[in-house]
Each structure stands twice: as structure tokens, then as C-alpha cells.
Design a protein around this motif. Structure first.
Motif, short mmCIF file in Angstrom:
data_model
loop_
_atom_site.label_atom_id
_atom_site.label_comp_id
_atom_site.label_asym_id
_atom_site.label_seq_id
_atom_site.Cartn_x
_atom_site.Cartn_y
_atom_site.Cartn_z
N LEU A 440 35.56 39.77 16.86
CA LEU A 440 34.35 40.48 17.24
C LEU A 440 34.61 41.98 17.32
CD1 LEU A 440 33.08 38.10 20.09
CD2 LEU A 440 32.34 38.16 17.70
N PRO A 441 33.61 42.80 17.01
CA PRO A 441 33.80 44.27 17.03
C PRO A 441 33.69 44.87 18.42
CG PRO A 441 31.58 43.76 16.31
CD PRO A 441 32.28 42.42 16.50
N VAL A 442 34.32 44.22 19.40
CA VAL A 442 34.30 44.71 20.78
C VAL A 442 35.68 44.51 21.37
CG1 VAL A 442 31.83 44.27 21.16
CG2 VAL A 442 33.51 42.47 21.63
N PRO A 443 36.05 45.33 22.36
CA PRO A 443 37.36 45.14 23.01
C PRO A 443 37.39 43.79 23.74
CG PRO A 443 36.44 47.29 23.52
CD PRO A 443 35.34 46.51 22.88
N THR A 444 38.54 43.12 23.68
CA THR A 444 38.71 41.84 24.37
C THR A 444 39.90 41.91 25.31
OG1 THR A 444 40.05 41.01 22.52
CG2 THR A 444 37.70 40.52 22.48
N PRO A 445 39.83 41.24 26.47
CA PRO A 445 40.94 41.29 27.43
C PRO A 445 42.12 40.45 26.97
CG PRO A 445 39.23 39.80 28.20
CD PRO A 445 38.68 40.44 26.96
N ALA A 446 43.25 40.66 27.61
CA ALA A 446 44.45 39.87 27.30
C ALA A 446 44.23 38.42 27.73
CB ALA A 446 45.66 40.47 28.01
N PRO A 447 44.51 37.46 26.87
CA PRO A 447 44.28 36.05 27.22
C PRO A 447 45.14 35.61 28.40
CG PRO A 447 44.67 36.31 24.86
CD PRO A 447 45.03 37.61 25.50
N SER A 448 44.57 34.78 29.25
CA SER A 448 45.31 34.26 30.40
C SER A 448 44.60 33.02 30.93
CB SER A 448 45.40 35.30 31.51
OG SER A 448 45.85 34.72 32.72
N PHE A 449 45.30 31.88 30.93
CA PHE A 449 44.71 30.67 31.50
C PHE A 449 44.40 30.86 32.98
CE2 PHE A 449 46.92 28.36 27.94
CZ PHE A 449 45.79 27.76 27.41
N LEU A 450 45.29 31.49 33.70
CA LEU A 450 45.08 31.67 35.13
C LEU A 450 43.82 32.48 35.41
CD1 LEU A 450 45.98 31.36 38.05
CD2 LEU A 450 47.45 33.37 37.75
N VAL A 451 43.68 33.61 34.71
CA VAL A 451 42.49 34.45 34.92
C VAL A 451 41.24 33.72 34.44
CG1 VAL A 451 41.38 36.65 34.34
CG2 VAL A 451 43.85 36.55 34.74
N ALA A 452 41.36 32.97 33.34
CA ALA A 452 40.20 32.26 32.80
C ALA A 452 39.66 31.24 33.81
CB ALA A 452 40.57 31.57 31.50
N PHE A 453 40.53 30.38 34.34
CA PHE A 453 40.05 29.33 35.24
C PHE A 453 39.73 29.86 36.64
CE2 PHE A 453 41.94 26.56 32.02
CZ PHE A 453 40.95 25.58 31.94
N ALA A 454 40.64 30.66 37.19
CA ALA A 454 40.35 31.21 38.51
C ALA A 454 39.14 32.13 38.45
CB ALA A 454 41.57 31.97 39.03
N GLY A 455 39.06 32.92 37.38
CA GLY A 455 37.91 33.83 37.24
C GLY A 455 36.61 33.08 37.09
N ALA A 456 36.59 32.03 36.26
CA ALA A 456 35.36 31.26 36.07
C ALA A 456 34.88 30.66 37.38
CB ALA A 456 35.60 30.16 35.04
N THR A 457 35.82 30.12 38.16
CA THR A 457 35.45 29.48 39.43
C THR A 457 35.05 30.51 40.49
OG1 THR A 457 36.98 27.66 38.96
CG2 THR A 457 36.23 27.92 41.23
N LEU A 458 35.88 31.52 40.67
CA LEU A 458 35.64 32.48 41.75
C LEU A 458 34.45 33.38 41.48
CD1 LEU A 458 39.35 33.40 42.58
CD2 LEU A 458 37.85 31.76 43.74
N VAL A 459 34.27 33.81 40.22
CA VAL A 459 33.12 34.64 39.89
C VAL A 459 31.83 33.85 40.09
CG1 VAL A 459 31.90 35.78 38.00
CG2 VAL A 459 34.33 36.23 38.37
N SER A 460 31.80 32.60 39.62
CA SER A 460 30.59 31.80 39.81
C SER A 460 30.34 31.53 41.29
CB SER A 460 30.70 30.48 39.04
OG SER A 460 31.72 29.65 39.57
N ALA A 461 31.42 31.36 42.08
CA ALA A 461 31.26 31.14 43.51
C ALA A 461 30.71 32.38 44.20
CB ALA A 461 32.60 30.75 44.13
N ALA A 462 31.24 33.56 43.82
CA ALA A 462 30.74 34.81 44.41
C ALA A 462 29.28 35.04 44.04
CB ALA A 462 31.60 35.98 43.95
N ALA A 463 28.94 34.77 42.78
CA ALA A 463 27.55 34.94 42.35
C ALA A 463 26.64 33.94 43.05
CB ALA A 463 27.46 34.78 40.84
N THR A 464 27.15 32.75 43.31
CA THR A 464 26.37 31.75 44.04
C THR A 464 26.10 32.22 45.47
OG1 THR A 464 27.31 29.94 42.74
CG2 THR A 464 26.36 29.37 44.88
N ALA A 465 27.12 32.76 46.12
CA ALA A 465 26.94 33.27 47.49
C ALA A 465 25.91 34.38 47.53
CB ALA A 465 28.29 33.76 48.03
N LEU A 466 25.96 35.26 46.52
CA LEU A 466 24.98 36.36 46.46
C LEU A 466 23.57 35.82 46.25
CD1 LEU A 466 24.35 39.38 46.33
CD2 LEU A 466 24.85 39.30 43.87
N ALA A 467 23.43 34.88 45.32
CA ALA A 467 22.11 34.30 45.06
C ALA A 467 21.58 33.56 46.28
CB ALA A 467 22.19 33.35 43.86
#
Length: 534
Positions: A440-467
Motif C-alpha cells: 500500500l502507498p502508506v507508511p506501515t508499522p513494524a510487524p509484531s504479534f504482541l502489539v497486534a493482539f494486545a493492541g486489538a484487545t486493549l484499544v477495543s476495550a478502551a474505546a468500549t469504556a469511552l463509548a
């Protein structure tokens, strides 16, 4: 090398025996759609534990933990897998009790999604759940097909087709009633043999001291509990397994199959304790395989079986592989039943049609999914890679989804936005998606399983708390149950010519699990759990 013909014959015999057992047990017991999709209130604590361990564990405990130990971080990776596998069962105690309280006549996680949120979140949950279960099934078939190819050079399409075909025979016929019964048999027969297999392998290879010395000599990090990559794997796999199981319709079915709240508490609690040593033992096979250099040329996906072949004579190795086949059957029938139940329940709510049509539609989609999974399973992909791909989407969705069990202010759009936010983060960092994202013609972050799974869970949890905090909706949680009803439509299972609709019985009697003789006598049936005395 075991002959291909012998391996196929033994596999067919083992699958055939469990298929006959499942069909015979279900004969005459599937009288309504409710029986077919929930086996409601039929399993006590022991049977609940057995069906959870056999169905949710499946053959992946011989595949993914061993691959993790061999290729993803040694002992700490295996420990993370073991502990992470127990957490979902513990969490399902409060979740399951809450679900039974709010939707006492429910059947599926999608019912709750639609009743609590609406069509947007419902569509996402349906998509994620079916995707996860389909990939899970494909991963199981992939692993066991590779194992039989390794031990006896059985072509992988043959193995995948055999397991898929036999499982469909009894699940299409008997639904969850057949699945719970065969799960109980498989748990009683197979899982203790896993312990015996590991103990025998250790002794055959010189004992624990010899294996310890081999591991230290080959790679000291294999046994280092502080090894960074292994610890990281253990952390992110805990997020992965947690999210996946919370959106596993097969587990939700067993919440309703439990006889009462006490069966939920004890059944799920004991299952949580039981899976830790099982996953740990299976993962140690991978560590031992790596220590002995058996995975040096690849093959980490079948590390468990490489060690079995190294330690045992051919006939014992074949026996262990057949046990793996039966473990796959136990989890495959769960996924097939779960997918069929989602389709059947959703069509019953959305389409005005008769029970026979609903049953046929659910069975047809189950067959299509099983065929697709068998095709994927014959391709030889990495088992762990398949599991992690399926787990990622679930990790981003399960917190917003479950929050609706308690939050009255979380809206449909708020839950959906939180899930999408988690998916975006998880996808951006997921290593398996990196090649596609790099184009894709956009910058992409460094791949990481840890960031992918922890990020997916924690970001969705934080957004849920806000909502939840800013939401102004006031959902009536106590009224959710009014929108969900039992599926009392009569449904024959092929085991009886008598149609319950013509028997003079009431829907309550049909749903109760009474035999025709009990119904005729006006007696109240004693609850059973498919093998344990009530």
C-alpha cells in the motif's frame, strides 16, 4: 514406516466407531430444533467438563502448543499457552451465568448481539464467529492430515475428507446431543492417553535428565523462563485464545446445555484447571523435539508427532496419531454444530418457514463449511498461523460484545466503533498481513504479534469504556429475554417414525427431553447428561 493402507483402515475404524456411537445415542432424542442446537439442560458438572475439554481442546493441543514450544520461544511460550487456555473457561463462569440470567431461553451468541445491540453489531459478530470457527476447523484438519502423512504417507486430502465426512454423518443427524455424547467418550478415552504417551516418550528417550541436557546443549533458551521472545509469545497468545473462545459458539451452546448454574460453575471451573497440565504436556513435546534437533529442517507444526516417531515403535506412533484423529473429530463436530446452530437460529428469527426447512438449511451450510475446511486442511499451511489469523479478529471484538451484558449505555454504534478500532490496530501490526500492507502507498508499522493482539484487545476495550461513559442509551437488559424464545418446532432425527407434532404432547414436554413413553404417561422426565446419572 507404517503402511498407508493400514493407517487408513485404522483411521476409518476409529472414526466409524465414534460415528455409530453418536448416531445411536442421538436416535430418538432430537425431537425439536431446541434439542438439535442446545441439548438444553442435559449435562451435569462432570459431563460439562468432559465436553468442554474434548471439544474446545481438540487436536490443537497436540499441534499448536508443540509448535509454540519448538519454534516460538520454548518453555515460556508453552506456559503462556497453558495459562491462556484456562482463562476463557474461568471468564465464562460469570459470563455464562449472566447469559443464562438475561436470556434463559437463548441459543446463540448472535441472538444476544441482535437483542442487545442491533443489526450492525449483529452482522459483525456473525461474520467474526463463523470466520473463526471455519478457520479453527481448517487448522485442525491441516495438523492431523500432516501427522498422518508423516507417519504413514497418507495423502493429506484423504485424511481431511475422512474426518470431515464421518463428523458430518453424526452431527448432521444428531446435532449437539450427538456431539456432547461423543465428546464425553473422547475425553474419557483419549486425554488420559496423552499423559501416558508423554511419560512413555520421556522414558524411551532416556528420562527427564537426558532431555534436559539435550535442551541445554542445543539451545539454553528453550528452558529459560525469562527468554524474551517466549514471554512475548505467552502474553499475546493469552489475548488470542481468550478472544477466540469468548466468540466460540460451541462454548456458548454448552452454557445452555448445562443442567443448572451449579453445573456451569463446576464444569467450567474444573475444565480451566484440567487444560493447564494437558496443554503444558503437549507443548513440552515441542520443546523436546527442538532439543533433539527433530525440527531443525522445519516441521514445527508436527513437532509432537516427530517426537512420538522418535520415541516409539511404528505401531504405537500410529496409535497416537489415531488418537489425534479422534481429538480432531471432537472439536470438528463442535464447530460443525456451532455453525449449524447459528444458521438455524438466525433463519428461525428472520424467515417464516417450517422446522424441516430450517434444519436442512443449517445442515447444508454445515456441510459446505466442512468441505471448505477439508480443502484448506489439505494444503499443508502452518497450523499456528491459521489459528492466530482466526484469533486476531476475535481479539478485537470480544470486549465490546461482552460489555453489553452489563452496560446499559453502550450503543450498537459504540460497540461497533470500538471493535473496528481494535481491528485496525491488530491488522496494522499483524505479521502475516505485512506483505499485503507493504504494497500500500502508506507508511506501515513494524510487524509484531504482541502489539497486534494486545493492541486489538486493549484499544477495543478502551474505546468500549469511552463509548459506555459518553453513551446516552438506556438499554433494558432485563427485557432481553422477551425477544428470545425456544425453538419448539418438532424436528425428527431419523430415529423414529413418530412425529412429535402428532403425539399429543405439549411443547414443554417436547422440550423437556421426555421420552415418548414418559410423555404418554404424563410423567416428568429425569434430566440426563448423556452418560452421568442425574
Amino acid at each position: 514406516m507404517v503402511s498407508t493402507e493400514l493407517a487408513l483402515a485404522v483411521t476409518v475404524a476409529a472414526l466409524g466407531a465414534f460415528t455409530v456411537a453418536g448416531v445411536l445415542h442421538a436416535r430418538g432424542r432430537v425431537r425439536t430444533l431446541d434439542d438439535y442446537v442446545t441439548a438444553r439442560a442435559t449435562t451435569g458438572p462432570a459431563a460439562t467438563t468432559a465436553t468442554l475439554v474434548a471439544s474446545v481442546m481438540g487436536a490443537w493441543i497436540l499441534l499448536a502448543p508443540a509448535e509454540a514450544g519448538a519454534a516460538f520461544g520454548g518453555l515460556p511460550a508453552v506456559l503462556g499457552y497453558a495459562l491462556g487456555s484456562a482463562v476463557p473457561f474461568l471468564l465464562f463462569v460469570p459470563v455464562g451465568l449472566r447469559v443464562r440470567e438475561l436470556l434463559p431461553e437463548g441459543h446463540s451468541l448472535t441472538e444476544f448481539a441482535l437483542a442487545r445491540y442491533g443489526r450492525l453489531m449483529y452482522a459483525l459478530v456473525v461474520t467474526v464467529s463463523i470466520f473463526y470457527m471455519s478457520v479453527f476447523l481448517a487448522a485442525e484438519l491441516t495438523g492431523v492430515a500432516a501427522a498422518l502423512a508423516l507417519v504413514a504417507e497418507v495423502p493429506q486430502p484423504y485424511t481431511a475428507a475422512l474426518i470431515g465426512g464421518f463428523v458430518l454423518l453424526y452431527t448432521v443427524y444428531g446435532g449437539l446431543v450427538a456431539s456432547v455424547f461423543t465428546d464425553t467418550l473422547q475425553a474419557i478415552v483419549i486425554l488420559p492417553l496423552l499423559v501416558v504417551s508423554f511419560a512413555g516418550a520421556v522414558l524411551a528417550l532416556g528420562g527427564t535428565g537426558s532431555l534436559h541436557d539435550a535442551a541445554v546443549s542445543a539451545d539454553p533458551a528453550l528452558l529459560d523462563p525469562t527468554f524474551g521472545p517466549g514471554v512475548a509469545f505467552g502474553v499475546y497468545v493469552a489475548f488470542a485464545v481468550l478472544g477466540a473462545n469468548m466468540l466460540n459458539q460451541g462454548v456458548w451452546q454448552r452454557v445452555y446445555a448445562a443442567r443448572d448454574d451449579g453445573s456451569v460453575r463446576r464444569g467450567f471451573g474444573v475444565a480451566a484447571v484440567a487444560v493447564i497440565p494437558l496443554v503444558l504436556l503437549a507443548g513440552l513435546f515441542g520443546v523436546a523435539s527442538a532439543a533433539l534437533g527433530l525440527t531443525a529442517d522445519g516441521g514445527a507444526s508436527v513437532a509432537f508427532f516427530l517426537l512420538v516417531i522418535e520415541a516409539f515403535p511404528e505401531w504405537i506412533a500410529l496409535s497416537v496419531v489415531v488418537l489425534a484423529v479422534l481429538l480432531v473429530a471432537s472439536s470438528a463436530d463442535t464447530m460443525c454444530n456451532a455453525i449449524a446452530s447459528l444458521v438455524t437460529v438466525d433463519l428461525a428469527r428472520l424467515v417464516d418457514t417450517d422446522s424441516r426447512t430450517l434444519g436442512r438449511a443449517g445442515r447444508l451450510l454445515t456441510a459446505l463449511v466442512a468441505i471448505g475446511a477439508a480443502v484448506v486442511g489439505a494444503q499443508g499451511y502452518s497450523v499456528l498461523a491459521l489459528f492466530l489469523t482466526a484469533d486476531l479478529v476475535a481479539a478485537a471484538v470480544f470486549v465490546p460484545f461482552l460489555a453489553g451484558l452489563w452496560s446499559t449505555t453502550l450503543s450498537d454504534r459504540g460497540a461497533l466503533a470500538a471493535s473496528v478500532a481494535g481491528l485496525v490496530v491488530g491488522t496494522a501490526y499483524f505479521p502475516h498481513f505485512a506483505p499485503a500492507l507493504a504494497a500500500l502507498p502508506v507508511p506501515t508499522p513494524a510487524p509484531s504479534f504482541l502489539v497486534a493482539f494486545a493492541g486489538a484487545t486493549l484499544v477495543s476495550a478502551a474505546a468500549t469504556a469511552l463509548a459506555h461513559a459518553v453513551g446516552d442509551d438506556r438499554a433494558d437488559l432485563s427485557g432481553l429475554g422477551a425477544e428470545v424464545h425456544r425453538l419448539d418446532q418438532p424436528m425428527t432425527d431419523g430415529g423414529s417414525e413418530d412425529d412429535p407434532a402428532d403425539s399429543g404432547s405439549t411443547p414443554e414436554q417436547i422440550d423437556s427431553g421426555a421420552t415418548p413413553a414418559q410423555i404418554d404417561a404424563g410423567a416428568e422426565p429425569e434430566p440426563t447428561d448423556g452418560g452421568e446419572e442425574a
